[in-house]
Scaffold this motif. Structure first.
Motif, PDB file in Angstrom:
ATOM      1  N   ARG A 280       0.827  -1.206   0.000  1.00  0.00           N
ATOM      2  CA  ARG A 280       0.000   0.000   0.000  1.00  0.00           C
ATOM      3  C   ARG A 280       0.860   1.254   0.000  1.00  0.00           C
ATOM      4  O   ARG A 280       0.604   2.206  -0.747  1.00  0.00           O
ATOM      5  CB  ARG A 280      -0.915   0.012   1.225  1.00  0.00           C
ATOM      6  CG  ARG A 280      -1.998   1.092   1.199  1.00  0.00           C
ATOM      7  CD  ARG A 280      -2.712   1.196   2.523  1.00  0.00           C
ATOM      8  NE  ARG A 280      -1.862   1.806   3.526  1.00  0.00           N
ATOM      9  CZ  ARG A 280      -1.717   3.132   3.679  1.00  0.00           C
ATOM     10  NH1 ARG A 280      -2.356   3.966   2.878  1.00  0.00           N
ATOM     11  NH2 ARG A 280      -0.923   3.609   4.615  1.00  0.00           N
ATOM     12  N   GLN A 281       1.914   1.258   0.827  1.00  0.00           N
ATOM     13  CA  GLN A 281       2.800   2.416   0.875  1.00  0.00           C
ATOM     14  C   GLN A 281       3.579   2.576  -0.420  1.00  0.00           C
ATOM     15  O   GLN A 281       3.786   3.690  -0.905  1.00  0.00           O
ATOM     16  CB  GLN A 281       3.758   2.294   2.059  1.00  0.00           C
ATOM     17  CG  GLN A 281       3.096   2.408   3.404  1.00  0.00           C
ATOM     18  CD  GLN A 281       4.107   2.461   4.534  1.00  0.00           C
ATOM     19  OE1 GLN A 281       5.254   2.848   4.364  1.00  0.00           O
ATOM     20  NE2 GLN A 281       3.670   2.068   5.728  1.00  0.00           N
ATOM     21  N   MET A 282       3.993   1.452  -0.978  1.00  0.00           N
ATOM     22  CA  MET A 282       4.738   1.495  -2.237  1.00  0.00           C
ATOM     23  C   MET A 282       3.849   2.033  -3.360  1.00  0.00           C
ATOM     24  O   MET A 282       4.297   2.776  -4.244  1.00  0.00           O
ATOM     25  CB  MET A 282       5.216   0.083  -2.575  1.00  0.00           C
ATOM     26  CG  MET A 282       5.919  -0.063  -3.910  1.00  0.00           C
ATOM     27  SD  MET A 282       7.505   0.755  -3.950  1.00  0.00           S
ATOM     28  CE  MET A 282       7.948   0.487  -5.665  1.00  0.00           C
ATOM     29  N   ALA A 283       2.575   1.674  -3.333  1.00  0.00           N
ATOM     30  CA  ALA A 283       1.646   2.080  -4.386  1.00  0.00           C
ATOM     31  C   ALA A 283       1.169   3.514  -4.235  1.00  0.00           C
ATOM     32  O   ALA A 283       0.517   4.051  -5.120  1.00  0.00           O
ATOM     33  CB  ALA A 283       0.439   1.153  -4.401  1.00  0.00           C
ATOM     34  N   GLY A 284       1.485   4.146  -3.113  1.00  0.00           N
ATOM     35  CA  GLY A 284       1.091   5.526  -2.941  1.00  0.00           C
ATOM     36  C   GLY A 284       0.123   5.761  -1.812  1.00  0.00           C
ATOM     37  O   GLY A 284      -0.150   6.896  -1.455  1.00  0.00           O
ATOM     38  N   GLY A 285      -0.436   4.688  -1.236  1.00  0.00           N
ATOM     39  CA  GLY A 285      -1.291   4.824  -0.065  1.00  0.00           C
ATOM     40  C   GLY A 285      -2.464   5.751  -0.296  1.00  0.00           C
ATOM     41  O   GLY A 285      -3.345   5.503  -1.116  1.00  0.00           O
ATOM     42  N   SER A 286      -2.474   6.865   0.427  1.00  0.00           N
ATOM     43  CA  SER A 286      -3.592   7.803   0.355  1.00  0.00           C
ATOM     44  C   SER A 286      -3.750   8.401  -1.033  1.00  0.00           C
ATOM     45  O   SER A 286      -4.862   8.695  -1.471  1.00  0.00           O
ATOM     46  CB  SER A 286      -3.399   8.923   1.387  1.00  0.00           C
ATOM     47  OG  SER A 286      -2.180   9.606   1.146  1.00  0.00           O
ATOM     48  N   GLU A 287      -2.621   8.582  -1.750  1.00  0.00           N
ATOM     49  CA  GLU A 287      -2.705   9.120  -3.113  1.00  0.00           C
ATOM     50  C   GLU A 287      -3.456   8.165  -4.026  1.00  0.00           C
ATOM     51  O   GLU A 287      -4.240   8.585  -4.881  1.00  0.00           O
ATOM     52  CB  GLU A 287      -1.304   9.377  -3.669  1.00  0.00           C
ATOM     53  CG  GLU A 287      -0.575  10.516  -2.977  1.00  0.00           C
ATOM     54  CD  GLU A 287       0.775  10.773  -3.606  1.00  0.00           C
ATOM     55  OE1 GLU A 287       1.066  10.145  -4.653  1.00  0.00           O
ATOM     56  OE2 GLU A 287       1.522  11.587  -3.064  1.00  0.00           O
ATOM     57  N   LEU A 288      -3.221   6.863  -3.840  1.00  0.00           N
ATOM     58  CA  LEU A 288      -3.913   5.872  -4.662  1.00  0.00           C
ATOM     59  C   LEU A 288      -5.409   5.868  -4.349  1.00  0.00           C
ATOM     60  O   LEU A 288      -6.236   5.741  -5.249  1.00  0.00           O
ATOM     61  CB  LEU A 288      -3.313   4.485  -4.415  1.00  0.00           C
ATOM     62  CG  LEU A 288      -3.688   3.390  -5.411  1.00  0.00           C
ATOM     63  CD1 LEU A 288      -3.168   3.732  -6.795  1.00  0.00           C
ATOM     64  CD2 LEU A 288      -3.153   2.045  -4.955  1.00  0.00           C
ATOM     65  N   GLU A 289      -5.752   6.002  -3.064  1.00  0.00           N
ATOM     66  CA  GLU A 289      -7.162   6.052  -2.686  1.00  0.00           C
ATOM     67  C   GLU A 289      -7.839   7.287  -3.290  1.00  0.00           C
ATOM     68  O   GLU A 289      -8.968   7.231  -3.775  1.00  0.00           O
ATOM     69  CB  GLU A 289      -7.285   6.075  -1.165  1.00  0.00           C
ATOM     70  CG  GLU A 289      -6.837   4.781  -0.495  1.00  0.00           C
ATOM     71  CD  GLU A 289      -6.823   4.893   1.017  1.00  0.00           C
ATOM     72  OE1 GLU A 289      -7.281   5.951   1.523  1.00  0.00           O
ATOM     73  OE2 GLU A 289      -6.367   3.948   1.682  1.00  0.00           O
ATOM     74  N   GLU A 290      -7.125   8.422  -3.274  1.00  0.00           N
ATOM     75  CA  GLU A 290      -7.671   9.646  -3.858  1.00  0.00           C
ATOM     76  C   GLU A 290      -7.876   9.488  -5.360  1.00  0.00           C
ATOM     77  O   GLU A 290      -8.888   9.923  -5.917  1.00  0.00           O
ATOM     78  CB  GLU A 290      -6.721  10.811  -3.569  1.00  0.00           C
ATOM     79  CG  GLU A 290      -7.233  12.153  -4.063  1.00  0.00           C
ATOM     80  CD  GLU A 290      -6.271  13.275  -3.705  1.00  0.00           C
ATOM     81  OE1 GLU A 290      -6.232  14.267  -4.455  1.00  0.00           O
ATOM     82  OE2 GLU A 290      -5.555  13.154  -2.685  1.00  0.00           O
ATOM     83  N   LEU A 291      -6.895   8.824  -6.005  1.00  0.00           N
ATOM     84  CA  LEU A 291      -7.007   8.604  -7.447  1.00  0.00           C
ATOM     85  C   LEU A 291      -8.184   7.695  -7.768  1.00  0.00           C
ATOM     86  O   LEU A 291      -8.896   7.908  -8.754  1.00  0.00           O
ATOM     87  CB  LEU A 291      -5.707   7.991  -7.985  1.00  0.00           C
ATOM     88  CG  LEU A 291      -5.677   7.667  -9.479  1.00  0.00           C
ATOM     89  CD1 LEU A 291      -5.847   8.931 -10.307  1.00  0.00           C
ATOM     90  CD2 LEU A 291      -4.375   6.956  -9.838  1.00  0.00           C
ATOM     91  N   SER A 292      -8.411   6.685  -6.927  1.00  0.00           N
ATOM     92  CA  SER A 292      -9.516   5.761  -7.190  1.00  0.00           C
ATOM     93  C   SER A 292     -10.859   6.482  -7.134  1.00  0.00           C
ATOM     94  O   SER A 292     -11.770   6.178  -7.899  1.00  0.00           O
ATOM     95  CB  SER A 292      -9.494   4.606  -6.187  1.00  0.00           C
ATOM     96  OG  SER A 292      -9.788   5.068  -4.886  1.00  0.00           O
ATOM     97  N   HIS A 293     -10.964   7.473  -6.235  1.00  0.00           N
ATOM     98  CA  HIS A 293     -12.201   8.256  -6.171  1.00  0.00           C
ATOM     99  C   HIS A 293     -12.371   9.098  -7.431  1.00  0.00           C
ATOM    100  O   HIS A 293     -13.471   9.245  -7.958  1.00  0.00           O
ATOM    101  CB  HIS A 293     -12.204   9.148  -4.933  1.00  0.00           C
ATOM    102  CG  HIS A 293     -12.354   8.393  -3.650  1.00  0.00           C
ATOM    103  ND1 HIS A 293     -13.402   7.538  -3.408  1.00  0.00           N
ATOM    104  CD2 HIS A 293     -11.570   8.348  -2.532  1.00  0.00           C
ATOM    105  CE1 HIS A 293     -13.279   7.014  -2.191  1.00  0.00           C
ATOM    106  NE2 HIS A 293     -12.160   7.482  -1.644  1.00  0.00           N
ATOM    107  N   GLU A 294     -11.248   9.649  -7.937  1.00  0.00           N
ATOM    108  CA  GLU A 294     -11.319  10.478  -9.129  1.00  0.00           C
ATOM    109  C   GLU A 294     -11.701   9.666 -10.363  1.00  0.00           C
ATOM    110  O   GLU A 294     -12.311  10.188 -11.297  1.00  0.00           O
ATOM    111  CB  GLU A 294      -9.974  11.164  -9.365  1.00  0.00           C
ATOM    112  CG  GLU A 294      -9.617  12.192  -8.306  1.00  0.00           C
ATOM    113  CD  GLU A 294      -8.252  12.802  -8.562  1.00  0.00           C
ATOM    114  OE1 GLU A 294      -7.655  12.494  -9.616  1.00  0.00           O
ATOM    115  OE2 GLU A 294      -7.783  13.588  -7.714  1.00  0.00           O
ATOM    116  N   LEU A 295     -11.322   8.386 -10.340  1.00  0.00           N
ATOM    117  CA  LEU A 295     -11.562   7.543 -11.509  1.00  0.00           C
ATOM    118  C   LEU A 295     -12.885   6.792 -11.450  1.00  0.00           C
ATOM    119  O   LEU A 295     -13.184   6.018 -12.349  1.00  0.00           O
ATOM    120  CB  LEU A 295     -10.411   6.538 -11.678  1.00  0.00           C
ATOM    121  CG  LEU A 295      -9.036   7.141 -11.977  1.00  0.00           C
ATOM    122  CD1 LEU A 295      -7.983   6.042 -12.053  1.00  0.00           C
ATOM    123  CD2 LEU A 295      -9.061   7.935 -13.274  1.00  0.00           C
TER     124      LEU A 295
END
Length: 288
Positions: free
Chosen positions: A254-269
């Motif tokens: 999760r940290q390697m993938a970006g963690g909170s940034e990845l979650e934010e991106l998933s909402h945008e997508l």
């Protein structure tokens, strides 16, 4: 049926100073901060993994440890003594061997010739001085077998070996020439699943031989299979530092993938509802 027992812990003497330690090390290229306040410990008999995407600063970190670049701030220690490496030969003389992704081998030369490349033993004297080919062949075969690498023929060109086999030869070479610290630059990056497993097996063998290993990788799964310590880099800055017992594979991923940034991106997508251009009627419905 009895429950499977956990593997016995490796015998590591944490009271001894780290073989290599970087304490808040920074490196600048003009106004560009390639690394800033990065810390790393490498202990004998342990694997320290450095994870990060392209541009995270992994290559700069390798070059500092290998003596190619000098750090601009922070402290670089070798076995507890503050050090500034002059060049890669200085690093080798201090027991730090670096295996780069391209391996720097001569593809058409045999395996034994590449094993001793730059450090060839000789016999005879004066005009009768020549390479000790028999010693190099026998030593290469013996050292590869000691690491559990059974090649068909050490006389075959090293270019005919698979990528995983070439990585293993480079690891065995570093062990033979007395490395204390082995730095591996993305050794599994261009390999398939099976060959990656082979390479990780020999990385673990180097650790079990008492070396301190720095494994540079972008794969948290490969790192977690063998790693004891994990440092995550992002744009030249540490985004995480963990020991094996303080982080799970899922959290490391999760940290390697970006963690909170990845979650934010998933909402945008997330798929938005289809626009209603016709007063609530489905798009394409021409019914009056």
């Amino acid at each position: 049926m009895t429950a499977p027992q956990a593997p016995a812990p490796r015998d590591t003497d944490t009271a001894r100073p780290a073989l290599v330690e970087l304490d808040h090390v920074s490196k600048y290229y003009g106004n560009i901060k390639a690394l800033e306040n990065v810390s790393l410990e490498v202990h004998a008999g342990e694997i320290s993994c450095v994870l990060g995407d392209n541009g995270a600063g992994k290559s700069t970190l390798i070059k500092i440890i290998a003596g190619l670049h000098r750090h601009d701030a922070g402290t670089f220690l070798i076995e507890g003594a503050e050090t500034t490496l002059a060049n890669p030969r200085d690093a080798l003389d201090r027991g730090i061997a670096t295996v780069y992704q391209d391996l720097a081998v001569v593809p058409l030369m045999p395996v034994w010739r590449n094993f001793f490349l730059g450090s060839e033993p000789t016999k005879g004297a004066g005009p009768f001085k020549r390479l000790d080919v028999q010693l190099m062949r026998e030593t290469t075969r013996t050292e590869l077998l000691r690491m559990g690498i059974d090649l068909r023929d050490v006389d075959q060109p090293i270019g005919t070996l698979s990528g995983g086999e070439r990585q293993c030869v480079a690891i065995a070479r570093a062990v033979y020439f007395g490395a204390k610290v082995l730095v591996l630059d993305e050794p599994t990056a261009a390999l398939g699943v099976k060959q990656s497993g082979v390479v990780l097996k020999y990385v673990a063998a180097a650790r079990d031989a008492g070396l301190g290993v720095v494994l540079i990788t972008h794969s948290p799964h490969h790192a977690y299979l063998v790693g004891d310590r994990f440092v995550l880099l992002k744009r030249g800055v540490m985004s995480g530092s963990h020991t094996r017992d303080s982080v799970t594979l899922d959290e490391l991923t999760r940290q390697m993938a970006g963690g909170s940034e990845l979650e934010e991106l998933s909402h945008e997508l997330e798929r938005a509802p289809a626009p209603d251009h016709l007063g609530g009627r489905p798009v394409g419905d021409d019914t009056p």
